[in-house]
Design a protein around this motif. Structure first.
Motif, PDB file in Angstrom:
ATOM      1  N   GLN A 135       0.824  -1.211   0.000  1.00  0.00           N
ATOM      2  CA  GLN A 135       0.000   0.000   0.000  1.00  0.00           C
ATOM      3  C   GLN A 135       0.858   1.261   0.000  1.00  0.00           C
ATOM      4  O   GLN A 135       0.524   2.264  -0.628  1.00  0.00           O
ATOM      5  N   SER A 136       1.992   1.205   0.699  1.00  0.00           N
ATOM      6  CA  SER A 136       2.906   2.355   0.703  1.00  0.00           C
ATOM      7  C   SER A 136       3.452   2.622  -0.692  1.00  0.00           C
ATOM      8  O   SER A 136       3.507   3.776  -1.153  1.00  0.00           O
TER       9      SER A 136
ATOM     10  N   GLN B 151      -5.290   7.431  -0.671  1.00  0.00           N
ATOM     11  CA  GLN B 151      -4.827   6.309   0.130  1.00  0.00           C
ATOM     12  C   GLN B 151      -4.985   6.550   1.631  1.00  0.00           C
ATOM     13  O   GLN B 151      -5.015   5.598   2.413  1.00  0.00           O
TER      14      GLN B 151
ATOM     15  N   LEU C 108      -4.085   2.996   3.597  1.00  0.00           N
ATOM     16  CA  LEU C 108      -2.691   2.901   4.064  1.00  0.00           C
ATOM     17  C   LEU C 108      -2.657   2.965   5.591  1.00  0.00           C
ATOM     18  O   LEU C 108      -2.984   4.000   6.178  1.00  0.00           O
TER      19      LEU C 108
ATOM     20  N   GLU D 245      -0.878   6.019   8.321  1.00  0.00           N
ATOM     21  CA  GLU D 245      -0.681   7.087   7.331  1.00  0.00           C
ATOM     22  C   GLU D 245      -0.293   8.415   7.976  1.00  0.00           C
ATOM     23  O   GLU D 245       0.325   9.270   7.325  1.00  0.00           O
TER      24      GLU D 245
END
Length: 412
Positions: free
Chosen positions: A274-275, A294, A299, A302
């Motif tokens: 996801q990063s 995101q 994420l 975050e």
């Protein structure tokens, strides 16, 4: 036997020459203290101060952008500014502490060296005690101490980093040539680092232990130990890391899914995958400040350890590069202050503070971009964490205090 001889020497009347020599030493010490008090009234280093304020201000803006979806969700829509307002309060407190500490004659910090070191050991032991009601566990890691029923909490590892900087600066500055010996220049500092890093590591907090070891090693190197010891320490650390990860099987999955996060993109590799998606979606110019997609619960972390991914998504490659250049400028300016410090104590403390910021920034960005295995480490001035931000700004105050007494530089 040695103590008896020293006691006898103290009881023996001083000769006239010895008395005069002692008076001269005391007079020189008083003159140095007076000179230090006068120099401490000088101006702070303005470029360093401005860079700290810039990074803190940009960090608060990015935290506001990254955190409001999580804050909205966690407070049932009641307070989407929860994380930002708390961080803002600690930022104000931290800037006030930075300015206050910047006005103090840094020679006074010598008196904090041992008490701060003892305090950090005690706090780390409290974290390690099983069932301690003051210890706070999150994500299978017990790294925090707090007061039950309140939101006040902090990481003792932050105190340990500061303790290493001040104690090592004070002790190493007094040894000079003895730093090249094993007995005086290696052994006592290695014992301290092993104890502190070991207590941090069992939390478990691998990145925190790496920071403690890294800052201590750099200060020892600058203090005068031989390069060979550093090489040996790096080799030993590499061997220990291999043993812990691949033999004891601690955090081995993190290494496996670091090499290929897409092998389990919905499981163990979710954070890193996801990063990388977040960073890639920003492109060259980014999607725009506040327009990240995101951060809407896709994420994890975050607004904390992975806030730099949101920076890349919203500001793009150009914006992220500008922020990295600001960090680089802060670090380089800090080392410039260390080179022009009035004495070894001031120089070593600045080296410790700047190394801590530089190493922590490198590790965080390395983790977020997949250059390094995923581990919990925050980005200075950006990641959420009020006490950590306050301590970071207080450490910047130490640098400003040293900058007041810098040696004059030639114009042009």
């Amino acid at each position: 036997m040695v103590q008896q001889k020293r006691a006898a020497a103290r009881r023996r009347p001083l000769s006239r020459e010895e008395a005069l020599a002692r008076q001269e030493r005391q007079q020189r010490r008083r003159e140095k203290e007076e000179e230090s008090r006068e120099l401490a009234k000088g101006p702070i280093d303005l470029p360093f101060f401005i860079l700290v304020l810039l990074l803190t201000g940009i960090g608060l803006v990015m935290l506001l952008s990254a955190s409001f979806p999580s804050a909205y969700y966690e407070t049932d829509g009641q307070n989407p500014l929860y994380y930002f307002t708390r961080q803002g309060v600690f930022a104000i407190m931290g800037v006030a502490a930075m300015l206050f500490i910047g006005k103090i004659n840094y020679q006074r910090f010598r008196g904090l060296a041992k008490p701060l070191l003892y305090l950090s050991v005690i706090l780390l032991i409290l974290v390690a005690i099983p069932g301690n009601p003051l210890a706070i566990t999150r994500n299978n890691a017990t790294r925090w101490l707090g007061i039950p029923g309140t939101s006040l909490q902090f990481q003792p590892s932050e105190i340990a980093k500061l303790a290493v900087i001040i104690y090592f600066g004070d002790s190493i500055s007094k040894k000079k040539d003895r730093m090249r010996t094993f007995r005086y220049g290696i052994l006592p500092y290695v014992i301290i680092l092993v104890v502190l890093a070991g207590l941090v590591g069992i939390e478990p907090h691998l990145s925190g232990a790496i920071l403690v070891l890294g800052v201590g090693a750099v200060m020892m190197l600058v203090g005068g130990i031989h390069w060979g010891w550093v090489g040996g320490a790096i080799a030993a650390a590499g061997g220990l890391l291999y043993f812990v990860v691949f033999v004891l099987d601690y955090n081995r999955s993190r290494f496996e899914y670091w090499l290929n996060p897409w092998a389990d993109a919905q499981g163990s590799g979710y954070q890193l995958s996801q990063s990388l998606l977040t960073i890639g979606s920003g492109g060259l110019l980014g999607v725009g400040l506040g327009k990240s997609r995101q951060k809407f619960l896709y994420l994890p972390e975050e607004h904390n350890d992975f806030i730099f991914a949101i920076v890349c998504e919203e500001l793009g490659l150009i914006g992220a590069t500008v922020i990295m250049l600001l960090f680089a400028a802060l670090i380089l300016r800090g080392f410039w202050i260390a080179l022009h410090a009035r004495d070894r104590f001031g120089s070593l403390m600045v080296v410790g503070v700047v190394t801590l910021v530089g190493l922590q920034t490198f590790l965080n960005i390395g983790v977020v971009t997949g250059l390094l295995p995923t581990t919990g480490i925050s980005l200075p001035f950006f990641s959420y964490g009020g006490t950590a931000l306050s301590i970071q700004l207080a450490e910047m105050g130490i640098v400003l205090s040293v900058s007041r007494q810098m040696k004059p530089t030639k114009a042009g």
